[in-house]
Every structure is written in structure tokens, then in C-alpha cells.
Design a protein around this motif. Structure first.
Motif, mmCIF file in Angstrom:
data_model
loop_
_atom_site.group_PDB
_atom_site.id
_atom_site.type_symbol
_atom_site.label_atom_id
_atom_site.label_comp_id
_atom_site.label_asym_id
_atom_site.label_seq_id
_atom_site.Cartn_x
_atom_site.Cartn_y
_atom_site.Cartn_z
ATOM 1 N N ASP A 50 0.793 -1.220 0.000
ATOM 2 C CA ASP A 50 0.000 0.000 0.000
ATOM 3 C C ASP A 50 0.833 1.281 0.000
ATOM 4 N N GLY A 51 2.150 1.137 0.068
ATOM 5 C CA GLY A 51 3.015 2.299 -0.012
ATOM 6 C C GLY A 51 3.128 3.118 1.253
ATOM 7 N N ILE A 52 2.533 2.649 2.334
ATOM 8 C CA ILE A 52 2.602 3.392 3.593
ATOM 9 C C ILE A 52 4.018 3.313 4.162
ATOM 10 N N THR A 53 4.507 4.474 4.596
ATOM 11 C CA THR A 53 5.865 4.554 5.113
ATOM 12 C C THR A 53 5.883 4.840 6.607
ATOM 13 N N LEU A 54 6.992 4.513 7.209
ATOM 14 C CA LEU A 54 7.205 4.756 8.633
ATOM 15 C C LEU A 54 8.677 5.075 8.806
ATOM 16 N N TYR A 55 8.964 6.086 9.651
ATOM 17 C CA TYR A 55 10.350 6.537 9.785
ATOM 18 C C TYR A 55 10.789 6.580 11.240
ATOM 19 N N ALA A 56 12.088 6.423 11.427
ATOM 20 C CA ALA A 56 12.659 6.640 12.744
ATOM 21 C C ALA A 56 12.629 8.133 13.064
ATOM 22 N N ASP A 57 12.589 8.448 14.336
ATOM 23 C CA ASP A 57 12.481 9.849 14.750
ATOM 24 C C ASP A 57 13.641 10.700 14.249
ATOM 25 N N PHE A 58 14.834 10.137 14.184
ATOM 26 C CA PHE A 58 15.990 10.960 13.855
ATOM 27 C C PHE A 58 15.952 11.447 12.402
ATOM 28 N N VAL A 59 15.122 10.832 11.565
ATOM 29 C CA VAL A 59 15.021 11.258 10.172
ATOM 30 C C VAL A 59 14.503 12.689 10.080
ATOM 31 N N LYS A 60 13.510 13.007 10.895
ATOM 32 C CA LYS A 60 12.989 14.366 11.038
ATOM 33 C C LYS A 60 12.712 15.041 9.706
ATOM 34 N N GLY A 61 12.109 14.329 8.791
ATOM 35 C CA GLY A 61 11.716 14.907 7.522
ATOM 36 C C GLY A 61 12.824 15.068 6.510
ATOM 37 N N ARG A 62 14.042 14.691 6.849
ATOM 38 C CA ARG A 62 15.146 14.847 5.891
ATOM 39 C C ARG A 62 15.190 13.730 4.859
ATOM 40 N N PHE A 63 14.703 12.554 5.240
ATOM 41 C CA PHE A 63 14.773 11.387 4.357
ATOM 42 C C PHE A 63 13.364 10.988 3.921
ATOM 43 N N ALA A 64 13.272 10.407 2.731
ATOM 44 C CA ALA A 64 11.981 9.923 2.242
ATOM 45 C C ALA A 64 12.174 8.626 1.472
ATOM 46 N N ILE A 65 11.308 7.667 1.762
ATOM 47 C CA ILE A 65 11.346 6.373 1.085
ATOM 48 C C ILE A 65 10.211 6.317 0.075
ATOM 49 N N SER A 66 10.521 5.781 -1.093
ATOM 50 C CA SER A 66 9.502 5.595 -2.120
ATOM 51 C C SER A 66 9.782 4.301 -2.861
ATOM 52 N N ARG A 67 8.824 3.903 -3.681
ATOM 53 C CA ARG A 67 8.994 2.679 -4.451
ATOM 54 C C ARG A 67 8.459 2.894 -5.860
ATOM 55 N N ASP A 68 8.961 2.098 -6.777
ATOM 56 C CA ASP A 68 8.463 2.052 -8.152
ATOM 57 C C ASP A 68 8.051 0.620 -8.414
ATOM 58 N N ASN A 69 6.754 0.378 -8.410
ATOM 59 C CA ASN A 69 6.244 -0.980 -8.585
ATOM 60 C C ASN A 69 6.665 -1.584 -9.917
ATOM 61 N N ALA A 70 6.628 -0.781 -10.948
ATOM 62 C CA ALA A 70 6.919 -1.303 -12.287
ATOM 63 C C ALA A 70 8.358 -1.773 -12.413
ATOM 64 N N LYS A 71 9.251 -1.114 -11.675
ATOM 65 C CA LYS A 71 10.668 -1.442 -11.780
ATOM 66 C C LYS A 71 11.174 -2.285 -10.622
ATOM 67 N N ASN A 72 10.285 -2.556 -9.648
ATOM 68 C CA ASN A 72 10.707 -3.274 -8.441
ATOM 69 C C ASN A 72 11.903 -2.575 -7.783
ATOM 70 N N MET A 73 11.797 -1.279 -7.655
ATOM 71 C CA MET A 73 12.849 -0.469 -7.061
ATOM 72 C C MET A 73 12.324 0.279 -5.847
ATOM 73 N N MET A 74 13.181 0.390 -4.844
ATOM 74 C CA MET A 74 12.892 1.208 -3.688
ATOM 75 C C MET A 74 13.979 2.277 -3.614
ATOM 76 N N TYR A 75 13.603 3.454 -3.123
ATOM 77 C CA TYR A 75 14.537 4.561 -3.071
ATOM 78 C C TYR A 75 14.582 5.171 -1.677
ATOM 79 N N LEU A 76 15.729 5.755 -1.380
ATOM 80 C CA LEU A 76 15.878 6.547 -0.162
ATOM 81 C C LEU A 76 16.445 7.895 -0.578
ATOM 82 N N GLN A 77 15.598 8.895 -0.548
ATOM 83 C CA GLN A 77 16.024 10.256 -0.852
ATOM 84 C C GLN A 77 16.499 10.897 0.448
#
Length: 119
Positions: A55-82
């Protein structure tokens, strides 16, 4: 298990950005939760965040504090960490991992990619 391969690490100046990629293969990914972890020299491995592939729902550790973002591309079977606003203390080996959505430990791991943030 899922086969995972990270890429995108490197050297970046403080304040800069970097995007890590994780290529996943081997199983129906909708049945998995995918996560990012990191381990700095001499320290324990830390959880950064995760994404439910179904479902694409994300969860982050507190220290991330909005600096990092996780996403996925279903078509490519790729996950990203910005990663934005990087700090020298973000220097670590970054890993992607996978576990079953129904629970249990992360039992599939990539080989890791080095991120070095210079001051």
C-alpha cells in the motif's frame, strides 16, 4: 527470500542530497515490507524507515525528522531513499532489507552502499 542490491552511495558535502536505490527481485513484493538501515563504524545498525510494498505506507525513525523519504516504483521493483540536508553524522553503510508483511524479522539484506558526508 528477496534478492536486494543497493546502489547510489558516494561522497557528498554536508547540506547536500543523495538518492539511494534498492533493486528487488525474487518474490511477489506485495507480500513484503521493505526497509532502510544504516551502520556507522563502531556503532550498531540503525533502522531508518520502511515502506509497505502493498500500500506504499511509510514509517520513519524519529531521527530522520523529515530529511529522508522512502519511495517505491512498482513497475521497476525499485525502492529509493532520498536523503536531503545531509550531515557528517549520516556517514554510514546503508542497507536495504525485506521482511514478510505478516511479521517476523528482516531476513533479506543487500550488500550495503557507503555514504560519506564531508564537513
Amino acid at each position: 527470500q528477496v534478492q536486494l542490491v543497493e546502489s547510489g552511495g558516494g561522497l557528498v558535502q554536508a547540506g547536500g542530497s543523495l538518492r539511494l536505490s534498492c533493486a528487488a527481485s525474487g518474490r511477489t513484493l506485495r507480500r513484503y515490507v521493505m526497509g532502510w538501515f544504516r551502520q556507522a563504524p563502531g556503532k550498531e545498525r540503525d533502522f531508518i524507515g520502511r515502506i509497505d510494498w502493498n500500500d506504499g505506507i511509510t514509517l520513519y525513525a524519529d531521527f530522520v525528522k523529515g530529511r529522508f523519504a522512502i519511495s517505491r516504483d512498482n513497475a521497476k521493483n525499485m525502492m529509493y531513499l532520498q536523503m536531503n540536508s545531509l550531515k557528517p553524522e549520516d556517514t554510514a553503510v546503508y542497507y536495504c532489507a525485506a521482511r514478510a508483511r505478516v511479521g517476523g524479522p528482516y531476513d533479506s539484506w543487500g550488500q550495503g552502499t557507503q555514504v560519506t558526508v564531508s564537513s
